[in-house]
Design a protein around this motif. Structure first.
Motif, mmCIF file in Angstrom:
data_model
loop_
_atom_site.group_PDB
_atom_site.id
_atom_site.type_symbol
_atom_site.label_atom_id
_atom_site.label_comp_id
_atom_site.label_asym_id
_atom_site.label_seq_id
_atom_site.Cartn_x
_atom_site.Cartn_y
_atom_site.Cartn_z
ATOM 1 N N ALA A 133 39.327 23.637 8.425
ATOM 2 C CA ALA A 133 38.246 23.078 8.196
ATOM 3 C C ALA A 133 37.224 23.676 7.085
ATOM 4 N N PRO A 134 36.264 22.921 6.832
ATOM 5 C CA PRO A 134 35.433 23.623 5.624
ATOM 6 C C PRO A 134 34.825 24.929 5.905
ATOM 7 N N THR A 135 34.773 25.698 5.237
ATOM 8 C CA THR A 135 34.299 27.060 5.345
ATOM 9 C C THR A 135 32.564 27.140 4.891
ATOM 10 N N GLY A 136 32.369 25.935 4.168
ATOM 11 C CA GLY A 136 31.026 26.242 3.765
ATOM 12 C C GLY A 136 30.725 24.896 2.681
ATOM 13 N N PRO A 137 29.476 24.894 2.457
ATOM 14 C CA PRO A 137 28.951 23.729 1.405
ATOM 15 C C PRO A 137 29.595 23.675 0.124
ATOM 16 N N THR A 138 29.771 22.871 -0.478
ATOM 17 C CA THR A 138 30.327 22.803 -1.788
ATOM 18 C C THR A 138 28.937 22.173 -2.660
ATOM 19 N N VAL A 187 13.733 33.546 4.591
ATOM 20 C CA VAL A 187 13.646 32.621 5.429
ATOM 21 C C VAL A 187 14.602 31.482 5.139
ATOM 22 N N PHE A 188 14.828 31.290 3.624
ATOM 23 C CA PHE A 188 15.889 30.489 3.263
ATOM 24 C C PHE A 188 17.220 30.788 3.761
ATOM 25 N N ASP A 244 19.696 28.501 5.854
ATOM 26 C CA ASP A 244 20.970 28.070 5.536
ATOM 27 C C ASP A 244 22.050 28.386 6.562
ATOM 28 N N GLN A 245 21.835 29.510 7.322
ATOM 29 C CA GLN A 245 22.957 29.769 8.307
ATOM 30 C C GLN A 245 22.686 28.876 9.566
ATOM 31 N N GLN A 246 21.410 28.579 9.869
ATOM 32 C CA GLN A 246 21.185 27.367 10.629
ATOM 33 C C GLN A 246 21.906 25.930 10.630
ATOM 34 N N CYS A 247 21.656 25.601 9.244
ATOM 35 C CA CYS A 247 22.246 24.518 8.592
ATOM 36 C C CYS A 247 23.724 24.478 8.364
ATOM 37 N N ILE A 302 27.102 16.387 3.703
ATOM 38 C CA ILE A 302 25.934 15.546 4.130
ATOM 39 C C ILE A 302 25.113 16.087 5.380
ATOM 40 N N ALA A 303 25.850 16.533 6.245
ATOM 41 C CA ALA A 303 24.864 17.352 7.437
ATOM 42 C C ALA A 303 24.178 18.413 7.091
ATOM 43 N N TYR A 304 24.886 19.322 6.088
ATOM 44 C CA TYR A 304 24.103 20.310 5.645
ATOM 45 C C TYR A 304 22.905 20.293 4.800
ATOM 46 N N GLN A 305 23.142 18.998 3.798
ATOM 47 C CA GLN A 305 22.146 18.621 3.004
ATOM 48 C C GLN A 305 20.832 18.114 3.664
#
Length: 154
Positions: A24-29, A42-43, A47-50, A127-130
């Motif tokens: 599975a993806p381990t993080g955003p690209t 805060v960022f 980031d962790q929430q997203c 997409i979900a992360y963005q």
């Protein structure tokens, strides 16, 4: 050690190694930047929430990619064993050889199909992360940062 047993052990090890390649993806690209004035702490929380949001959004796609490799390899092994038996009149040696060849072919097909699903999972993850990061007011490349203070929907 019989030829059938050696072939079965080789086939099982190939299947295990090819299935292990799928993950599975381990993080955003994609790169996301905090909006101006936002504290970095805060960022990082956002980031962790997203990331968690994105993992949950693609859970079914990732599971499908893992199953694809194993299923294709098993079907290939069964078809190879049947072909080996038919071609040489039911000799157990030929069944083992056919199963091994079928497993390799099925595993290769499964790996190709899984790679496609894995790429699809990464795109969906991004997409979900963005979307999540954008909704929190962060800067997403190619999109203007959302206006603060007034909702974007009415």
């Amino acid at each position: 050690m019989t030829r059938f047993f050696r072939t079965a052990v080789l086939a099982a090890s190939v299947l295990a190694s090819l299935t292990a390649c799928v993950s599975a993806p381990t993080g955003p690209t994609v790169a996301i930047m905090p909006r101006e004035g936002k504290p970095f702490e805060v960022f990082q929380q956002e980031d962790q929430q997203c990331r968690d949001f994105a993992v949950n959004a693609i859970k079914d796609t990732s599971n499908a990619a893992l199953k694809e490799g194993a299923t294709s390899a098993a079907i290939g092994a069964a078809l190879g064993a049947a072909a080996g038996a038919v071609i040489q009149g039911g000799s157990s040696q030929n069944i083992g050889t056919g199963a091994g060849i079928g497993l390799l072919g099925g595993a290769a097909m499964g790996a190709m199909n899984s790679a496609g699903k894995q790429n699809q999972a990464q795109v969906q993850y991004n997409i979900a992360y963005q979307q999540c990061m954008y909704s929190k007011g962060n800067q997403v490349p190619s999109y203007a940062a959302p206006a603060t203070g007034s909702p974007a929907y009415r």
